[in-house]
Design a protein around this motif. Sequence first.
Motif, short mmCIF file in Angstrom:
data_model
loop_
_atom_site.label_atom_id
_atom_site.label_comp_id
_atom_site.label_asym_id
_atom_site.label_seq_id
_atom_site.Cartn_x
_atom_site.Cartn_y
_atom_site.Cartn_z
N UNK A 114 0.82 -1.21 0.00
CA UNK A 114 0.00 0.00 0.00
C UNK A 114 0.86 1.26 0.00
N UNK A 115 2.18 1.08 0.05
CA UNK A 115 3.09 2.22 0.02
C UNK A 115 3.92 2.19 -1.25
N UNK A 116 4.57 3.31 -1.55
CA UNK A 116 5.46 3.31 -2.70
C UNK A 116 6.91 3.63 -2.33
N UNK A 117 7.13 3.89 -1.04
CA UNK A 117 8.49 4.21 -0.60
C UNK A 117 8.62 3.93 0.89
N UNK A 118 9.78 3.42 1.26
CA UNK A 118 10.09 3.25 2.67
C UNK A 118 11.58 3.50 2.85
N UNK A 119 11.89 4.32 3.86
CA UNK A 119 13.28 4.70 4.12
C UNK A 119 13.76 4.21 5.47
N UNK A 120 15.02 3.83 5.53
CA UNK A 120 15.63 3.48 6.80
C UNK A 120 17.10 3.82 6.71
N UNK A 121 17.45 5.00 7.17
CA UNK A 121 18.84 5.43 7.11
C UNK A 121 19.33 5.57 5.68
N UNK A 122 20.38 4.85 5.34
CA UNK A 122 20.94 4.94 4.00
C UNK A 122 20.16 4.11 2.98
N UNK A 123 19.19 3.35 3.44
CA UNK A 123 18.47 2.42 2.57
C UNK A 123 17.05 2.91 2.29
N UNK A 124 16.68 2.90 1.03
CA UNK A 124 15.33 3.26 0.62
C UNK A 124 14.83 2.22 -0.36
N UNK A 125 13.61 1.76 -0.15
CA UNK A 125 13.01 0.84 -1.10
C UNK A 125 11.84 1.55 -1.78
N UNK A 126 11.77 1.42 -3.08
CA UNK A 126 10.71 2.00 -3.89
C UNK A 126 9.90 0.88 -4.52
N UNK A 127 8.58 1.06 -4.53
CA UNK A 127 7.69 0.06 -5.11
C UNK A 127 6.84 0.70 -6.18
#
Lengths: 117, 115
Positions: free
Chosen positions: B53-66
């Motif tokens: 249900x999301x298109x982006x999630x960030x955690x420090x230096x790491x980002x995931x895009x969907x």
Amino acid sequence: NAGVTQTPKFRVLKTGQSMTLLCAQDMNHEYMYWYRQDPGMGLRLIHYSVGEGTTAKGEVPDGYNVSRLKKQNFLLGLESAAPSQTSVYFCATFRARLAGGLTETQYFGPGTRLLVL
Amino acid sequence: DQQVKQNSPSLSVQEGRISILNCDYTNSMFDYFLWYKKYPAEGPTFLISISSIKDKNEDGRFTVFLNKSAKHLSLHIVPSQPGDSAVYFCAAVYGGRFGNEKLTFGTGTRLTIIP
């Protein structure tokens, strides 16, 4: 708190021999899984268990059997090893999906390297 | 039938630059996507996840895009560090009924960070 442990770490078998790989967890997780990792194939699910006394087949179950007699242990058996079962085997655990969604992930053991000659 | 695909077996990136790892999937029922990192002789460790249900999630230096319409996700690492050198696995799961939490893994991408 050891997390997920696997025994043995490494084993060499001759074709036709049998062995059992042991996975033990101290996190009280319901779900346990056995994967194998082969070059260029990623991790493939062999068998899994959703609770004590239950088991189910995964993607590549042939040649393997499993048992989950105690919640903390998940055993993977090879009755008659074949060279095609040379691989690295990983056990993983998972608590359960909570009402709010996937808030946890699988925890993996360090792996067992198996060579079948 | 490979439901989760990582088409790049390897990737080399200069230290300090951005690393972009890609993953494609075919099953529209997947509702969570995860990235795992694996060092030699160790088990995979969880890195970051994203809900469908999301298109982006960030955690420090790491980002995931969907990108759900393209059935594509990517992992961005900025800045890349030598310790990021590892094999990265993309994985997907759909909840279904209770008791169906099975991860489907991609084949992995070996990331090498060049000092």
